[in-house]
Design a protein around this motif. Structure first.
Motif, PDB file in Angstrom:
ATOM      1  N   ARG A  96       0.701  -1.280   0.054  1.00  0.00           N
ATOM      2  CA  ARG A  96      -0.002   0.051   0.092  1.00  0.00           C
ATOM      3  C   ARG A  96       0.910   1.324  -0.011  1.00  0.00           C
ATOM      4  O   ARG A  96       0.660   2.181  -0.605  1.00  0.00           O
ATOM      5  CB  ARG A  96      -0.949   0.024   1.258  1.00  0.00           C
ATOM      6  N   CYS A 143      -6.718 -11.058   4.843  1.00  0.00           N
ATOM      7  CA  CYS A 143      -7.750 -10.397   3.641  1.00  0.00           C
ATOM      8  C   CYS A 143      -9.072  -9.941   4.129  1.00  0.00           C
ATOM      9  O   CYS A 143      -9.422  -9.055   4.045  1.00  0.00           O
ATOM     10  CB  CYS A 143      -7.445 -11.228   2.400  1.00  0.00           C
ATOM     11  N   CYS A 146      -9.388  -7.583   6.676  1.00  0.00           N
ATOM     12  CA  CYS A 146      -9.076  -6.103   6.123  1.00  0.00           C
ATOM     13  C   CYS A 146     -10.214  -5.821   5.401  1.00  0.00           C
ATOM     14  O   CYS A 146     -10.270  -4.420   5.430  1.00  0.00           O
ATOM     15  CB  CYS A 146      -7.651  -6.161   5.054  1.00  0.00           C
ATOM     16  N   CYS A 236      -2.168  -6.805  -4.250  1.00  0.00           N
ATOM     17  CA  CYS A 236      -2.032  -6.995  -2.913  1.00  0.00           C
ATOM     18  C   CYS A 236      -1.564  -8.404  -2.816  1.00  0.00           C
ATOM     19  O   CYS A 236      -2.281  -9.149  -3.072  1.00  0.00           O
ATOM     20  CB  CYS A 236      -3.090  -6.727  -2.211  1.00  0.00           C
ATOM     21  N   THR A 239      -4.063 -10.926  -0.985  1.00  0.00           N
ATOM     22  CA  THR A 239      -5.369 -11.512  -1.509  1.00  0.00           C
ATOM     23  C   THR A 239      -5.670 -12.938  -1.426  1.00  0.00           C
ATOM     24  O   THR A 239      -4.736 -13.751  -1.959  1.00  0.00           O
ATOM     25  CB  THR A 239      -5.543 -11.221  -3.114  1.00  0.00           C
TER      26      THR A 239
HETATM   27 FE1  SF4 Z   1      -6.970  -5.698   2.107  1.00  0.00          FE
HETATM   28 FE2  SF4 Z   1      -5.071  -6.631   0.334  1.00  0.00          FE
HETATM   29 FE3  SF4 Z   1      -7.413  -8.048   1.192  1.00  0.00          FE
HETATM   30 FE4  SF4 Z   1      -7.428  -5.948  -0.262  1.00  0.00          FE
HETATM   31  S1  SF4 Z   1      -6.519  -7.791  -1.125  1.00  0.00           S
HETATM   32  S2  SF4 Z   1      -8.942  -6.510   1.209  1.00  0.00           S
HETATM   33  S3  SF4 Z   1      -6.030  -4.598   0.428  1.00  0.00           S
HETATM   34  S4  SF4 Z   1      -5.532  -7.818   2.284  1.00  0.00           S
END
Ligand code: SF4
Ligand code: ZN
Length: 328
Positions: A96, A143, A146, A236, A239
């Motif tokens: 990020r 994820c 998140c 990311c 994921t």
């Molecule tokens: Fe978070 Fe990465 Fe999952 Fe997106 S892909 S929700 S930024 S962990």
């Protein structure tokens, strides 16, 4: 030596940069831009209203960056008067950090107000820490936490900024993956809520719009490169989950049946329209006992997840309505 590219099938005189999978049509950058623009405008004409304040959830990736770019472009050509701002949530991952740099370049280039907020200021924990603290084989991935914690922050910050709509960068591929995942879970209420600018029974939920909902991911990537829009192309690395498999399966299906993605989206959305018409799904929302955000139960999903995380990270997390940076 560079391979010679075919000429654009629309204008007939510029080199093509993109081939439309469904039709096999070759498009130059300018004709691709016109094509994407007409799809984006057809969505925005429907979902935006005069006086709106649109907050773009800007991750710094290609999709949300193109969303902001197209909204600014639409504002310059539209009769509608609306404000545009951008919100970036820093989840604390190295990935990020690089994307935020691109997001800052883009907002500076377009002259858009940009608020960068940190996940840990609102929740007391970020995704990097969650990831390193989760025991091996834990039933949820970093994820999953998140996604929920980030959505909570975007809604809260957008509302505090007075936004009337949140624009996300979801493209046609994302929209289809989400529909199929909701179908696979049998989550009919989520399907019914998944349209454009759907108003929640709670005024605390800022309606969401998806300006790129008719644009394929490949078209987004080609156009961002063509226009030279600052954006991060990395994915990311955290994921995980069902989305990865659904995405792969749809891409394979598309090879043998070009155009099937658009067909599936249209078919599923026709079903969603029926569900909404039947008014079979009414949700009662109340305020989360811990954070005050709208929820169907006693606790919102974010607070449930933080309760689950506290023993894992071994400290108290933030549940109140005041962020660490002092904003309410
Ligand atoms: Fe978070 Fe990465 Fe999952 Fe997106 S892909 S929700 S930024 S962990
Ligand atoms: Zn809550």
């Amino acid at each position: 030596m560079r391979a010679v590219r075919p000429l654009c099938d629309r204008c007939g005189h510029r080199e093509a940069i993109h081939t439309v999978r469904a039709s096999g049509e070759n498009l130059c950058g300018e004709c691709l831009f016109q094509d994407v623009r007409s799809k984006v405008y057809s969505v925005l004409d429907r979902v935006l209203e005069d006086g709106d304040k649109v907050a773009v959830a800007l991750s710094g990736g290609k999709d949300s960056s193109l969303t902001l770019y197209m909204l600014k472009e639409y504002r310059e050509n539209s009769r509608l008067n609306f404000e545009l701002t951008a919100i970036t949530v820093d989840e604390g991952t190295p990935y990020r950090r690089a994307a935020i740099e691109e997001a800052s370049k883009l907002t500076a280039m377009l002259g858009i107000e940009h608020r960068i907020v940190s996940m840990s200021d609102y929740h007391g924990v970020n995704v990097a820490e969650i990831r390193s603290a989760l025991p091996a084989g834990w039933r949820r991935s970093a994820c999953t936490y998140c996604g929920v914690l980030r959505r909570w922050v975007i809604n809260r910050v957008a509302r505090d900024m007075g936004a009337t709509k949140v624009a996300t960068g979801h493209n046609l591929d994302d929209v289809l993956q989400t529909h199929l995942m909701n179908l696979a879970r049998g989550d009919v209420p989520a399907l019914a809520r998944s349209g454009q600018a759907v108003r929640s029974p709670s005024p605390k939920m800022v309606p969401r719009i998806k300006p790129l909902a008719l644009v394929r991911e490949r078209e987004v990537a080609a156009l961002v490169l063509h226009l030279g829009i600052p954006a991060s192309f990395g994915k990311c690395p955290l994921t995980t989950g069902m989305r990865v498999g659904v995405r792969r399966a749809l891409d394979e299906l598309e090879i043998s049946s070009p155009g099937i993605k658009e067909g599936l989206v249209q078919g599923i959305e026709a079903i969603i329209a029926r569900i909404r018409l039947s008014e079979g799904i009414k949700v009662e929302l109340r305020e989360c006992r811990l954070c005050g955000e709208p929820t169907t139960g006693e606790l919102c999903k974010a607070c449930q997840m933080k309760q689950e995380l506290e023993p894992i990270v071994q400290r108290a997390l933030l549940f109140g309505s005041v962020a660490r940076d002092g904003s309410s």
